[in-house]
Design a protein around this motif. Structure first.
Motif, PDB file in Angstrom:
ATOM      1  N   PRO A  51     -23.414  12.652  35.352  1.00 53.89           N
ATOM      2  CA  PRO A  51     -22.054  12.990  35.816  1.00 53.89           C
ATOM      3  C   PRO A  51     -21.001  12.831  34.716  1.00 53.89           C
ATOM      4  CG  PRO A  51     -23.178  11.651  37.456  1.00 53.89           C
ATOM      5  CD  PRO A  51     -24.020  11.621  36.225  1.00 53.89           C
ATOM      6  N   GLN A  52     -21.270  11.967  33.741  1.00 53.28           N
ATOM      7  CA  GLN A  52     -20.322  11.773  32.644  1.00 53.28           C
ATOM      8  C   GLN A  52     -20.401  12.909  31.617  1.00 53.28           C
ATOM      9  OE1 GLN A  52     -21.109   7.884  30.925  1.00 53.28           O
ATOM     10  NE2 GLN A  52     -21.412   6.964  32.952  1.00 53.28           N
TER      11      GLN A  52
ATOM     12  N   LEU B  26     -34.184  17.667  41.883  1.00 48.63           N
ATOM     13  CA  LEU B  26     -34.030  16.776  43.034  1.00 48.63           C
ATOM     14  C   LEU B  26     -32.906  15.766  42.793  1.00 48.63           C
ATOM     15  CD1 LEU B  26     -35.118  15.756  45.777  1.00 48.63           C
ATOM     16  CD2 LEU B  26     -36.697  14.293  44.489  1.00 48.63           C
ATOM     17  N   LEU B  27     -32.890  15.175  41.593  1.00 47.61           N
ATOM     18  CA  LEU B  27     -31.868  14.178  41.263  1.00 47.61           C
ATOM     19  C   LEU B  27     -30.477  14.804  41.196  1.00 47.61           C
ATOM     20  CD1 LEU B  27     -33.778  12.114  38.531  1.00 47.61           C
ATOM     21  CD2 LEU B  27     -33.447  11.545  40.958  1.00 47.61           C
ATOM     22  N   LEU B  28     -30.396  16.007  40.638  1.00 44.85           N
ATOM     23  CA  LEU B  28     -29.104  16.698  40.562  1.00 44.85           C
ATOM     24  C   LEU B  28     -28.586  17.013  41.966  1.00 44.85           C
ATOM     25  CD1 LEU B  28     -29.837  19.097  37.560  1.00 44.85           C
ATOM     26  CD2 LEU B  28     -28.099  17.284  37.609  1.00 44.85           C
TER      27      LEU B  28
ATOM     28  N   TYR C 114     -24.853  18.330  42.982  1.00 49.07           N
ATOM     29  CA  TYR C 114     -24.837  19.657  42.349  1.00 49.07           C
ATOM     30  C   TYR C 114     -25.565  20.652  43.252  1.00 49.07           C
ATOM     31  CZ  TYR C 114     -23.343  17.103  38.205  1.00 49.07           C
ATOM     32  OH  TYR C 114     -22.648  16.299  37.318  1.00 49.07           O
ATOM     33  N   ASN C 115     -25.130  21.895  43.192  1.00 50.53           N
ATOM     34  CA  ASN C 115     -25.706  22.939  44.049  1.00 50.53           C
ATOM     35  C   ASN C 115     -27.069  23.368  43.494  1.00 50.53           C
ATOM     36  OD1 ASN C 115     -26.363  25.114  45.630  1.00 50.53           O
ATOM     37  ND2 ASN C 115     -24.420  26.189  45.351  1.00 50.53           N
ATOM     38  N   THR C 116     -28.145  22.925  44.126  1.00 51.80           N
ATOM     39  CA  THR C 116     -29.505  23.233  43.669  1.00 51.80           C
ATOM     40  C   THR C 116     -30.167  24.302  44.528  1.00 51.80           C
ATOM     41  OG1 THR C 116     -30.438  21.465  45.031  1.00 51.80           O
ATOM     42  CG2 THR C 116     -29.830  20.898  42.760  1.00 51.80           C
TER      43      THR C 116
END
Length: 764
Positions: A401-402, A426-428, A433-435
């Motif tokens: 995110p940074q 998966l983590l995003l 975040y739009n996955t």
């Protein structure tokens, strides 16, 4: 003996006059195990070609007189000229009004499966052994069946045996003995090992539409078997399908299908089915090939022969050509993908974030893409489920995110475009975040990951260290330079720089895309096995245009541990004018493949006549530039030029392949003389007659013109040299007719031979 005198006399006369060539027919004999053997048939796989007559030595077995029993079918078979072989598909589709298919396998095998409308006429006994003499009971039964049989009279006879070899040959001899016209007797190539024949045995034609196949990709009751090439599967396939290719790329890069169950790909296919019965048991099997035809039939035969119920096997109509199937293709099941090339471009212009989730060790080895974010999820042992990997996952959630602060697409680099990218996606998603896999989704997997050669090249940090064509040509033969020609095998074969090594990263489907491609594996094996020699030298990479092929090869060399400072791309590749002009060498295999095409190609043999007589390529033209002492005298050069000038039309519209002793002096001299005569489409066969491949295809036609033979043996050289008769039997191919005097000599020699040989017989 009287009735055989004339054919013998003419055979000798023709041989002496150089108008007839003798070939050795296949004489191998293997043991055949007769069962309903689907995947292993030990019968000789060779299919003899039609042969011409040749003399039989005194200690060779000679066919018995027609009144005696046949005790050697192999030798007897050579004594006659039979019709050309026919393919399995041609036999299956043949008009039964004009063709009779005789199945000469054992009765037991015929009862298990056979071609519709075929006749059981076994020459194999029920214990699996083949008849040994015409007096065997099975042989007598065969003869009784075919003698005056109205089903066979005045028809073309197609013989089906286990593999198209010994059984068919024995049956052909018995048919000849029974009075059948031998020109009407044909062997079905591959026999019962042929997959088209085996498919016809099944009598099934189950099919499903492309839409039905696509609807079944997630079904637990269906397994989709994709039988196209590995390369085609990698480029796109139906979700959850199984890759079991019966199609593959041959040495020339052309796509071919396994034709018999003895083909290596067919054996690999069969072994998988045998080893994994639970994959197919209780399920419908949908077969996907290129168009729903040959590949599906071959695979259906192999599936049924190896334990799968034929009634559960279905062909996907239209195959990969079906629009519904094509639209459902994926490269890796699920997720959104972007190509390595697009990812490289995005990194350059900053239009997307690139996250590299490989281990720090992997990133150090290959390098990283400039502008990418390094955020490992793999530990140094390439695992995702260790304590170290858990710490890396935590760091990913904290730091991403940074680092990602704008609303731009996110492209993920992992090892192969699978596990790492899936975990990162998966983590995003957890981070908000739009996955989504739909159009509005922002997260993409870079297809093939770091196995992609374009991406690997971009991460290597090299700019190609280019050298121009002129520099490359000047480096030919230098001890400190090796030219690696990475074009397709066929392109290399048809013209390359002298001494360059064929290390293809191209085939019929284009350039290798990943490190997993077979081309990449073969290239890597070669440069790894020869690293001790290669890494000490400057490596010049020659591809089609100095672009994708050179980049792929450079990436593979980097992965193999080479110092890229010593790896150079030849600018413009084979298109460079200097390279084109110097790429006059052709491979031995290429020449052999073109040997029969005498309309477009001419093999010009410039060795001495003595060497030519000992062995040469069939159909080649002998225009000697070498004398018996292996020198290149001016008078032979003069005769060479005179002949070419007098027969210029025979040279102008053909590609000329020059064969000399080693691909050096003679070829260079011939090329010079031909160009001076206005013939420019000239290539040198690299290594010349030293090539083992060339030597294996040598035949020994006699020399047509005795005067020419004198020339190269050093006798009457000046007297006979310039009479324009410097060719062998191949001269006829360019319009010459052997001198009448030579024919008269040949006929006298033949007559003397007949008298000397007495009762000896002539066989093919």
């Amino acid at each position: 003996m009287k009735r055989k005198l004339l054919p013998v006399f003419l055979s000798f006369a023709l041989l002496a006059n150089g108008s007839m060539t003798a070939f050795a027919a296949d004489s191998s004999v293997d043991t055949v195990t007769e069962s309903d053997a689907q995947t292993t048939v030990s019968e000789d796989q060779g299919n003899p070609e039609e042969t011409t007559q040749e003399e039989v030595s005194e200690d060779e077995t000679v066919p018995a007189d027609e009144s005696n029993a046949i005790t050697d079918f192999e030798t007897a078979y050579k004594a006659y000229t039979f019709g050309a072989n026919v393919s399995g598909p041609d036999a299956i589709s043949a008009d039964k009004n004009t063709v009779a298919v005789l199945d000469v396998r054992s009765s037991a095998n015929y009862d298990i499966s056979h071609l519709e409308g075929s006749f059981s006429t076994p020459v194999f006994n029920e214990d699996g052994s083949i008849i040994q003499t015409s007096e065997d009971a099975t042989a007598k039964d065969f003869t009784e069946t075919v003698t005056n049989n109205a089903n066979f009279q005045n028809k073309e006879l197609y013989l089906l045996c286990n593999s198209g070899a010994r059984g068919a040959r024995a049956a052909a001899v018995l048919l000849q003995r029974a009075g059948y016209d031998t020109s009407r007797i044909h062997t079905i190539t591959g026999g019962a090992t042929g997959l088209e024949v085996r498919y016809a045995f099944l009598g099934t034609n189950n099919a499903v539409t492309g839409a039905e196949a696509v609807a079944a990709v997630d079904s637990n009751d269906v397994v989709i078997v994709d039988v196209r090439t590995k390369e085609n599967f990698a480029n796109g396939h139906l979700k959850n399908s199984l890759s079991l290719p019966v199609f593959y790329l041959n040495e020339e890069g052309k796509q071919v299908v396994a034709e018999t169950n003895q083909d290596p790909y067919a054996k690999t296919f069969a072994k998988y089915v045998q080893d994994n019965p639970s994959t197919f048991s209780g399920k419908k099997v949908y077969v996907l090939c290129n168009s729903g035809q040959r590949g599906a039939r071959a695979a259906t035969a192999l599936l049924a022969d190896n334990g799968v119920d034929k009634n559960t096997i279905y062909t996907i109509t239209g195959g990969a050509g079906d629009e519904t199937v094509q639209s459902a293709f994926v490269t890796v099941d699920g997720y959104k993908f972007v190509s390595g090339t697009d990812a490289i471009a995005a990194a350059k212009d900053g239009s997307a974030y690139i996250i590299d989730v490989r281990s720090s060790k992997a990133q150090t080895k290959t390098g990283t893409l400039k502008g990418s974010i390094s955020q490992s999820l793999f530990d140094d042992n390439n695992k995702l489920d260790t304590a170290e990997a858990e710490a890396l996952e935590k760091a990913f959630m904290e730091k991403i995110p940074q680092k990602i602060t704008e609303d731009k697409p996110i492209y993920i680099i992992c090892n192969s475009g699978a596990r790492g990218a899936q975990k990162a996606t998966l983590l995003l998603g957890k981070l908000g975040y739009n996955t989504s896999a739909k159009e509005d989704g922002k997260v993409y997997t870079i297809e093939n990951g770091a196995k992609g050669l374009e991406l690997l090249y971009a991460m290597s940090g090299t700019d190609g260290n280019a050298v121009d064509g002129k520099t490359a040509v000047a480096a030919v033969g230098k001890d400190d330079v090796i030219i690696l020609d990475v074009r397709a095998t066929g392109n290399y074969g048809s013209g390359h720089l002298k001494g360059s090594m064929s290390t293809p990263v191209f085939n019929a489907n284009g350039v290798a895309k990943t490190t997993d491609d077979q081309l990449s594996k073969d290239f890597t094996k070669y440069v790894t096995d020869n690293k001790a020699t290669l890494e000490k030298k400057e490596l010049y990479l020659l591809c089609n245009s100095g672009a994708s092929g050179a980049r792929a090869a450079t990436a593979l060399l980097k992965s193999a541990g080479y110092d890229l400072a010593k790896v150079h791309t030849i600018t413009d590749g084979a298109k460079d004018a200097d390279v084109k002009a110097a790429a006059i060498y052709v491979s031995d295999t290429h020449v052999i493949n073109k040997m029969a095409d005498t309309k477009n190609y001419l093999i010009l043999d410039v060795r001495s006549t003595a060497s030519y007589t000992k062995g040469h390529l069939k159909g080649s033209l002998s225009l000697p530039l070498f004398d018996k002492d292996n020198k290149l005298p001016d008078d032979l050069a003069k005769a060479f030029t005179e002949y070419v000038t007098a027969h210029k039309a025979d040279f102008e519209e053909k590609t000329i392949y020059v064969l000399c002793n080693s691909g050096a002096r003679g070829a260079a001299k011939a090329t010079q003389l031909l160009k001076e005569a206005g013939i420019t489409n000239v290539f040198t066969i690299e290594n010349g007659a030293k090539s083992e491949v060339i030597q294996k295809h040598f035949v020994t036609d006699p020399v047509a013109d005795p005067d020419t033979k004198k020339d190269n043996n050093g006798k009457d050289n000046n007297k006979n040299q310039n009479n324009g008769k410097t060719t062998t039997a191949a001269t006829t191919k360019t319009g010459d007719t052997a001198p009448i005097a030579a024919l008269a000599v040949a006929m006298l020699a033949a007559l003397g031979a007949i008298i000397a040989f007495g009762k000896k017989k002539i066989v093919k």
